[in-house]
Scaffold this motif. Structure first.
Motif, PDB file in Angstrom:
ATOM      1  N   ILE B  27       1.103  -1.455  -0.063  1.00 13.09           N
ATOM      2  CA  ILE B  27      -0.271   0.196  -0.055  1.00 13.09           C
ATOM      3  C   ILE B  27       0.818   1.414   0.136  1.00 13.09           C
ATOM      4  CG2 ILE B  27      -1.774   1.822   1.544  1.00 13.09           C
ATOM      5  CD1 ILE B  27      -2.631  -1.490   2.320  1.00 13.09           C
ATOM      6  N   GLU B  28       2.052   1.170   1.052  1.00  7.79           N
ATOM      7  CA  GLU B  28       3.310   2.093   0.730  1.00  7.79           C
ATOM      8  C   GLU B  28       3.705   2.566  -0.718  1.00  7.79           C
ATOM      9  OE1 GLU B  28       7.264   1.284   2.575  1.00  7.79           O
ATOM     10  OE2 GLU B  28       5.532   1.408   4.306  1.00  7.79           O
ATOM     11  N   LYS B  29       3.556   1.970  -1.566  1.00  9.83           N
ATOM     12  CA  LYS B  29       4.427   2.012  -2.778  1.00  9.83           C
ATOM     13  C   LYS B  29       3.206   2.189  -3.413  1.00  9.83           C
ATOM     14  CE  LYS B  29       7.614  -0.008  -4.354  1.00  9.83           C
ATOM     15  NZ  LYS B  29       9.125   0.213  -4.171  1.00  9.83           N
ATOM     16  N   GLN B  30       1.531   2.339  -3.828  1.00 13.49           N
ATOM     17  CA  GLN B  30       1.338   2.994  -4.379  1.00 13.49           C
ATOM     18  C   GLN B  30       0.853   3.923  -4.051  1.00 13.49           C
ATOM     19  OE1 GLN B  30      -2.880   1.488  -3.600  1.00 13.49           O
ATOM     20  NE2 GLN B  30      -3.053   1.298  -5.536  1.00 13.49           N
ATOM     21  N   LYS B  31       0.495   4.206  -2.616  1.00 17.24           N
ATOM     22  CA  LYS B  31       0.308   5.767  -2.272  1.00 17.24           C
ATOM     23  C   LYS B  31       1.481   6.636  -2.536  1.00 17.24           C
ATOM     24  CE  LYS B  31      -2.392   5.186   2.570  1.00 17.24           C
ATOM     25  NZ  LYS B  31      -1.708   5.086   3.844  1.00 17.24           N
ATOM     26  N   ALA B  32       2.495   6.139  -2.698  1.00 18.24           N
ATOM     27  CA  ALA B  32       4.378   6.887  -3.225  1.00 18.24           C
ATOM     28  C   ALA B  32       3.271   7.012  -4.763  1.00 18.24           C
ATOM     29  CB  ALA B  32       4.928   6.324  -2.772  1.00 18.24           C
ATOM     30  N   GLY B  33       2.086   6.667  -5.130  1.00 20.88           N
ATOM     31  CA  GLY B  33       1.926   7.168  -7.171  1.00 20.88           C
ATOM     32  C   GLY B  33       2.736   6.100  -7.401  1.00 20.88           C
ATOM     33  N   ASP B  34       2.874   4.659  -7.494  1.00 23.32           N
ATOM     34  CA  ASP B  34       3.243   3.977  -8.266  1.00 23.32           C
ATOM     35  C   ASP B  34       1.748   3.553  -8.840  1.00 23.32           C
ATOM     36  OD1 ASP B  34       5.854   4.658  -8.564  1.00 23.32           O
ATOM     37  OD2 ASP B  34       6.178   3.682  -6.411  1.00 23.32           O
ATOM     38  N   ARG B  35       1.917   2.235  -9.428  1.00 21.39           N
ATOM     39  CA  ARG B  35       1.202   1.600 -10.372  1.00 21.39           C
ATOM     40  C   ARG B  35       1.650  -0.018  -9.857  1.00 21.39           C
ATOM     41  NH1 ARG B  35      -2.002   3.064 -14.976  1.00 21.39           N
ATOM     42  NH2 ARG B  35      -1.955   1.349 -16.136  1.00 21.39           N
ATOM     43  N   VAL B  36       1.204  -0.420  -8.709  1.00 23.64           N
ATOM     44  CA  VAL B  36       1.274  -1.832  -8.457  1.00 23.64           C
ATOM     45  C   VAL B  36       1.293  -3.291  -8.853  1.00 23.64           C
ATOM     46  CG1 VAL B  36       2.285  -3.170  -6.496  1.00 23.64           C
ATOM     47  CG2 VAL B  36       2.342  -0.405  -6.127  1.00 23.64           C
ATOM     48  N   VAL B  37       2.183  -4.624  -9.371  1.00 20.16           N
ATOM     49  CA  VAL B  37       1.488  -5.647  -9.621  1.00 20.16           C
ATOM     50  C   VAL B  37       2.386  -5.901  -8.758  1.00 20.16           C
ATOM     51  CG1 VAL B  37       1.422  -7.100 -11.366  1.00 20.16           C
ATOM     52  CG2 VAL B  37       1.628  -5.088 -12.310  1.00 20.16           C
TER      53      VAL B  37
END
Lengths: 417, 417
Positions: B27-37
């Motif tokens: 979630i942290e990664k997505q919140k940083a603005g990335d699209r995450v798989v």
């Protein structure tokens, strides 16, 4: 050479020993010259264990992900059963729901089967395989994994039997068949040789846990011949079909009872149009199923009415009724538990007007008062006090000639799917 | 906005607490603005438990059914991880291998990925989802479920990263990154900031368990930027890429060693054409991988040669050699264990002719004799006696300036997939 669907529930494959016994049973069927398609549920407690795991991570998980999780239970079963059959020297191939061509509506947790394309099943049968299909699951047209809800594996078996035009769909379970009533309560309870779809449907809805009502509906709709029989013995079992023979003079096939019942009465309601719709609409919106509804006569423009819900829903139902008091003014609400719904079922009841009177008389003769009554063409249900339930069931069993004739209902532990 | 693939191994999601930590990390990664798989393996011991269950029913199960069984492990992981993310208030959707469009060759147990159609992944990302894909699995064109074999989840992650043209593929594991050697053996071992694909491949083949060689091959072939980092800390990790910086004057990136090695020598073999082919052909047919091969000079028309196999294969290899004695006459076979293969790896070795001499000198100075030698452009391996291994590794680490410079190899428990 027949084409046969065999369905095994979770408790039938719950241990390695049972799995092997089931594999032998299947091989025996193929050796007898039949083409065999097997439907199997998740082993033993697998489903409950998966649910427990999910609750630790999210007490209210999304239904799509729950389906993704729970369908692994059947996938494990089909793989292990196929391996076991291979280990015994026979050809087998396992298919998940989507591999078996089972397409469902796009609803998670309780999808209905829309279509089955049995192409892969027939190819595998033509190659001499025993075909093993995961129960309880399917795929939407968009490619999402779905589950069919409670009783789903029965439904898979019947729907597959219809799609491949099987000669018979055998439901293997941990009881011998369908009984005239619960043998744990009535020692004279007898296994039925035959029962009609409609009678089975009434019994299934009344809580006879061996066959799921939806599976019976499918079987009736597609005219699939069902046989309910034991995984552990070679006894004949009970055939479920369109027309079942009735013993001469016997109107009642079986007796069912359900203790999971509470009565709620709303007293002194203004007798204006729409009142019932408001009350039962509000209950339905809150997911509460109402069973029997009785409205008594109107006095001074006010009516009393009563209905039953399952025990689990009682508290919530009372809350809902309280919450609509401003729309539907009433004088008082009462509720009662420690009740039982006792039902007699039989296609022959239609042409036997004395059947109802005999039920009321038998119950009354034991000093038990009848609180509510409900009927269908082939069923008569009474709500009575819970004690002495066993005496009432035994007396009815004798009164309707079931101690000696052909009969219905089911004991034994309930299989989940 | 970057497109990122994050891969988590089985031990990273082995308990509910770890699963939650992983969910937060994603979630942290997505919140940083990335699209995450996300690619995830089966939890903890799930795979071993499933294998144990199967062995009870069939000690030699068909590979197709084994794949059907084992892929449930990852399916459970993706469902639970998705639920956990939902529970934390974020959108996620799980996909099995086939739902993610991963098509493999029709081989069970160790299929290679042939194609990935990432249509559903992009649709789900466009709807704001974190997309969670089951590692280790795919589907054949005929619709059978396959597994990719050991290291399969790494391969899934890298192949997906290539298919969706991700900016980076992060492999989360239980160590901080790639080390110059095993830090449990050499306290001065240092985490590498960078390593080249070729160096990583040599280390991966030599037993550095953090990344599977096949995944590194994929990454090299499709030029996917890999980062190996810890699930449990926010440390930087090690980048694996085409060209990695080397410290000035340092030719060796890291030191690896492998105790799972046995030497077999066949003495007095007639030196006729085809002898080696017969021996190694027979070993290959029996599934035995041979590593280093050394042939000594011919005397009186007879040759001696030696090769190494894994310890597990030693007994079988000796049987195979015995079985071909009539085709390939020889005087004697000897074998030896209690050995170790120690290797130095570095892209800079090519241009440093003194590197090999320094290795031999360092090993000899400790009184250890070198039994076999093997080289590649960027690797030099010696088979030596197993003791005193740790002293040898430490001495080499110092000799090649790794105590202070930039470095490679990996400690920590091995993740299965």
């Amino acid at each position: 050479m027949s084409l046969v669907v065999m369905k095994f529930g979770g408790s039938s494959v719950g241990t390695p020993e049972r799995m092997k016994r089931v594999a032998e049973r299947i091989i025996e069927k193929q050796k007898a010259g039949d083409r065999v398609v097997v439907v199997v549920s998740a082993m033993g407690d697998t489903t409950d264990d998966l649910i427990d795991q999910s609750k630790q991570l999210n007490p209210n998980p999304p239904a799509r992900e729950m389906d993704m999780l729970l369908t692994t239970g059947e996938q494990i079963s089909i793989a292990l059963l196929s391996m076991t059959i291979h280990g015994l020297g026979h050809k087998a191939i396992s298919f998940t729901g989507w591999q078996a061509g089972i397409v469902t509506e796009a609803v998670h947790g309780k999808a209905r089967i829309q279509d089955i394309d049995p192409k892969r099943i027939f190819e595998a049968l033509d190659q001499g395989n025993i075909v093993i299909v995961a129960g309880f699951q399917g795929m939407t047209e968009a490619g999402d994994i779905t589950t069919l809800g409670r009783g789903g594996s029965d439904t898979t078996a019947v729907a597959l039997a219809a799609a491949i035009e099987a000669d018979v769909c055998e439901i293997y379970t941990d009881v011998d068949g369908i009984y005239s009533t619960d043998p744990r309560v009535v020692p004279n309870a007898r296994k039925l040789d035959e029962i009609s779809y409609d009678e089975m449907l009434e019994l299934a809805h009344l809580g006879a846990a061996v066959l799921h009502p939806r599976a019976v509906e499918y079987a009736k709709h597609y005219n699939v011949k069902l046989v309910v029989r034991s995984s552990f013995t070679h006894n004949e079992g009970t055939s479920v079909k369109e027309e079942a023979n009735m013993e001469q003079g016997v109107a009642v096939r079986g007796i069912a009872f359900d203790k999971n019942v509470a009565r709620i009465s709303i007293l002194g309601v203004a007798d204006v149009p729409g009142v019932l719709a408001s009350v039962f609409g509000a209950l339905a919106q809150n997911g509460i199923d109402v069973d029997i509804i009785v409205q008594s006569g109107v006095q001074d423009g006010k009516a009393d009415f009563s209905f039953t819900v399952s025990l689990d829903d009682r508290a919530k139902a009372l809350e809902v009724i309280e919450s609509i008091r401003s729309q539907v003014p009433y004088r008082e609400v009462t509720s009662e538990d420690n009740l039982v719904k006792i039902s007699i079922v039989g296609a022959g009841m239609v042409s036997n007007p004395g059947v109802a009177a005999q039920m009321f008389a038998t119950i009354s003769s034991l000093g038990v008062s009848i609180k509510m009554v409900s009927t269908s063409e082939i069923r008569l249900s009474c709500i009575i006090q819970a004690e002495p339930l066993h005496e009432v069931v035994r007396a009815l069993h004798t009164a309707y000639g079931l101690d000696t004739a052909d009969q219905a209902f089911v004991g034994g532990p309930k299989e989940r799917r």
